[in-house]
Design a protein around this motif. Sequence first.
Motif, PDB file in Angstrom:
ATOM      1  N   UNK A  15       5.345  78.855 -12.466  1.00  8.71           N
ATOM      2  CA  UNK A  15       4.876  77.621 -13.102  1.00  8.71           C
ATOM      3  C   UNK A  15       6.052  76.859 -13.714  1.00  8.71           C
ATOM      4  N   UNK A  16       5.750  75.683 -14.238  1.00 13.45           N
ATOM      5  CA  UNK A  16       6.800  74.824 -14.788  1.00 13.45           C
ATOM      6  C   UNK A  16       7.583  75.511 -15.903  1.00 13.45           C
ATOM      7  N   UNK A  17       6.895  76.274 -16.760  1.00 13.74           N
ATOM      8  CA  UNK A  17       7.569  76.940 -17.868  1.00 13.74           C
ATOM      9  C   UNK A  17       8.533  78.020 -17.371  1.00 13.74           C
ATOM     10  N   UNK A  18       8.180  78.719 -16.326  1.00 14.52           N
ATOM     11  CA  UNK A  18       9.087  79.725 -15.768  1.00 14.52           C
ATOM     12  C   UNK A  18      10.338  79.054 -15.191  1.00 14.52           C
ATOM     13  N   UNK A  19      10.146  77.907 -14.539  1.00 11.42           N
ATOM     14  CA  UNK A  19      11.298  77.178 -14.015  1.00 11.42           C
ATOM     15  C   UNK A  19      12.146  76.639 -15.165  1.00 11.42           C
ATOM     16  N   UNK A  20      11.505  76.126 -16.192  1.00 10.42           N
ATOM     17  CA  UNK A  20      12.232  75.595 -17.348  1.00 10.42           C
ATOM     18  C   UNK A  20      13.008  76.702 -18.055  1.00 10.42           C
ATOM     19  N   UNK A  21      12.403  77.865 -18.208  1.00 13.11           N
ATOM     20  CA  UNK A  21      13.108  78.997 -18.826  1.00 13.11           C
ATOM     21  C   UNK A  21      14.342  79.377 -18.013  1.00 13.11           C
ATOM     22  N   UNK A  22      14.210  79.331 -16.692  1.00 14.67           N
ATOM     23  CA  UNK A  22      15.368  79.642 -15.842  1.00 14.67           C
ATOM     24  C   UNK A  22      16.449  78.578 -16.017  1.00 14.67           C
ATOM     25  N   UNK A  23      16.053  77.321 -16.094  1.00 13.49           N
ATOM     26  CA  UNK A  23      17.004  76.227 -16.332  1.00 13.49           C
ATOM     27  C   UNK A  23      17.745  76.456 -17.651  1.00 13.49           C
ATOM     28  N   UNK A  24      16.998  76.783 -18.714  1.00 16.17           N
ATOM     29  CA  UNK A  24      17.609  76.997 -20.029  1.00 16.17           C
ATOM     30  C   UNK A  24      18.574  78.181 -20.002  1.00 16.17           C
ATOM     31  N   UNK A  25      18.203  79.244 -19.312  1.00 17.07           N
ATOM     32  CA  UNK A  25      19.075  80.419 -19.192  1.00 17.07           C
ATOM     33  C   UNK A  25      20.350  80.056 -18.428  1.00 17.07           C
ATOM     34  N   UNK A  26      20.187  79.319 -17.329  1.00 18.99           N
ATOM     35  CA  UNK A  26      21.368  78.897 -16.567  1.00 18.99           C
ATOM     36  C   UNK A  26      22.281  78.025 -17.409  1.00 18.99           C
ATOM     37  N   UNK A  57      16.320  76.883  -6.268  1.00 25.71           N
ATOM     38  CA  UNK A  57      16.111  76.198  -7.538  1.00 25.71           C
ATOM     39  C   UNK A  57      17.296  75.302  -7.884  1.00 25.71           C
ATOM     40  N   UNK A  58      18.501  75.827  -7.741  1.00 25.99           N
ATOM     41  CA  UNK A  58      19.696  75.032  -8.046  1.00 25.99           C
ATOM     42  C   UNK A  58      19.778  73.822  -7.126  1.00 25.99           C
ATOM     43  N   UNK A  59      19.529  74.022  -5.836  1.00 24.94           N
ATOM     44  CA  UNK A  59      19.571  72.897  -4.895  1.00 24.94           C
ATOM     45  C   UNK A  59      18.548  71.826  -5.273  1.00 24.94           C
ATOM     46  N   UNK A  60      17.365  72.248  -5.670  1.00 19.10           N
ATOM     47  CA  UNK A  60      16.333  71.285  -6.070  1.00 19.10           C
ATOM     48  C   UNK A  60      16.720  70.547  -7.348  1.00 19.10           C
ATOM     49  N   UNK A  61      17.345  71.248  -8.272  1.00 21.68           N
ATOM     50  CA  UNK A  61      17.800  70.604  -9.519  1.00 21.68           C
ATOM     51  C   UNK A  61      18.871  69.563  -9.218  1.00 21.68           C
ATOM     52  N   UNK A  62      19.786  69.895  -8.333  1.00 20.03           N
ATOM     53  CA  UNK A  62      20.825  68.934  -7.942  1.00 20.03           C
ATOM     54  C   UNK A  62      20.183  67.732  -7.266  1.00 20.03           C
ATOM     55  N   UNK A  63      19.247  67.984  -6.372  1.00 19.19           N
ATOM     56  CA  UNK A  63      18.564  66.895  -5.667  1.00 19.19           C
ATOM     57  C   UNK A  63      17.871  65.949  -6.647  1.00 19.19           C
ATOM     58  N   UNK A  64      17.149  66.506  -7.604  1.00 16.56           N
ATOM     59  CA  UNK A  64      16.430  65.663  -8.570  1.00 16.56           C
ATOM     60  C   UNK A  64      17.391  64.923  -9.498  1.00 16.56           C
ATOM     61  N   UNK A  65      18.511  65.537  -9.802  1.00 11.12           N
ATOM     62  CA  UNK A  65      19.529  64.857 -10.604  1.00 11.12           C
ATOM     63  C   UNK A  65      20.074  63.655  -9.840  1.00 11.12           C
ATOM     64  N   UNK A 117       9.293  64.236 -16.264  1.00  9.83           N
ATOM     65  CA  UNK A 117       8.069  64.887 -15.779  1.00  9.83           C
ATOM     66  C   UNK A 117       8.012  64.856 -14.261  1.00  9.83           C
ATOM     67  N   UNK A 118       8.402  63.712 -13.698  1.00  7.27           N
ATOM     68  CA  UNK A 118       8.411  63.585 -12.233  1.00  7.27           C
ATOM     69  C   UNK A 118       9.409  64.561 -11.613  1.00  7.27           C
ATOM     70  N   UNK A 119      10.567  64.684 -12.238  1.00 12.78           N
ATOM     71  CA  UNK A 119      11.577  65.614 -11.735  1.00 12.78           C
ATOM     72  C   UNK A 119      11.071  67.042 -11.728  1.00 12.78           C
ATOM     73  N   UNK A 120      10.473  67.477 -12.844  1.00  6.75           N
ATOM     74  CA  UNK A 120       9.927  68.839 -12.901  1.00  6.75           C
ATOM     75  C   UNK A 120       8.808  69.028 -11.884  1.00  6.75           C
ATOM     76  N   UNK A 121       7.961  68.017 -11.736  1.00  5.72           N
ATOM     77  CA  UNK A 121       6.864  68.112 -10.763  1.00  5.72           C
ATOM     78  C   UNK A 121       7.433  68.282  -9.347  1.00  5.72           C
ATOM     79  N   UNK A 122       8.440  67.482  -9.017  1.00  5.69           N
ATOM     80  CA  UNK A 122       9.060  67.583  -7.687  1.00  5.69           C
ATOM     81  C   UNK A 122       9.725  68.940  -7.478  1.00  5.69           C
ATOM     82  N   UNK A 123      10.413  69.419  -8.511  1.00  3.89           N
ATOM     83  CA  UNK A 123      11.068  70.730  -8.416  1.00  3.89           C
ATOM     84  C   UNK A 123      10.015  71.816  -8.213  1.00  3.89           C
TER      85      UNK A 123
END
Length: 120
Positions: free
Chosen positions: A54-65, A15-23, A35-41
């Motif tokens: 799902x997207x919300x679970x990934x977003x919750x993890x992002x917010x927690x991080x 997840x972290x690697x994908x977030x860095x990649x999309x950034x 939206x495109x970034x979240x879709x790609x992640x």
Amino acid sequence: MRPKAVWEPEYHRVFVDLCVEQTMLGNKPGTHFSKEGWRNILISFQEQTGAMYDRMQLKNHWDTMSRQWKIWRRLVETSFMNWNPESNRFRATDDDWANYLQVYKSKPLVTFIFVDFIKC
């Protein structure tokens, strides 16, 4: 109801690697992914891990991080907390922790995050 996401260390790394990649690709123009970034992640995460979060679970993890990062950064910036990058742990006395918690009042998050407490 969707099953609870279990963030195994490998899932977190992917997840972290994908977030860095999309950034790096410009899909995080400010503090949030497009939206495109979240879709790609989401698609890449599911392909690489097999976990159908799902997207919300990934977003919750992002917010927690994000919250954990802010606490970690604040701990590192204090003069009385000693970060050891080799062990990935803080070294502080009971008094140091008490002082920190009195000032920042973030005990629930501090005890939750990945920081290990070692007494001096």
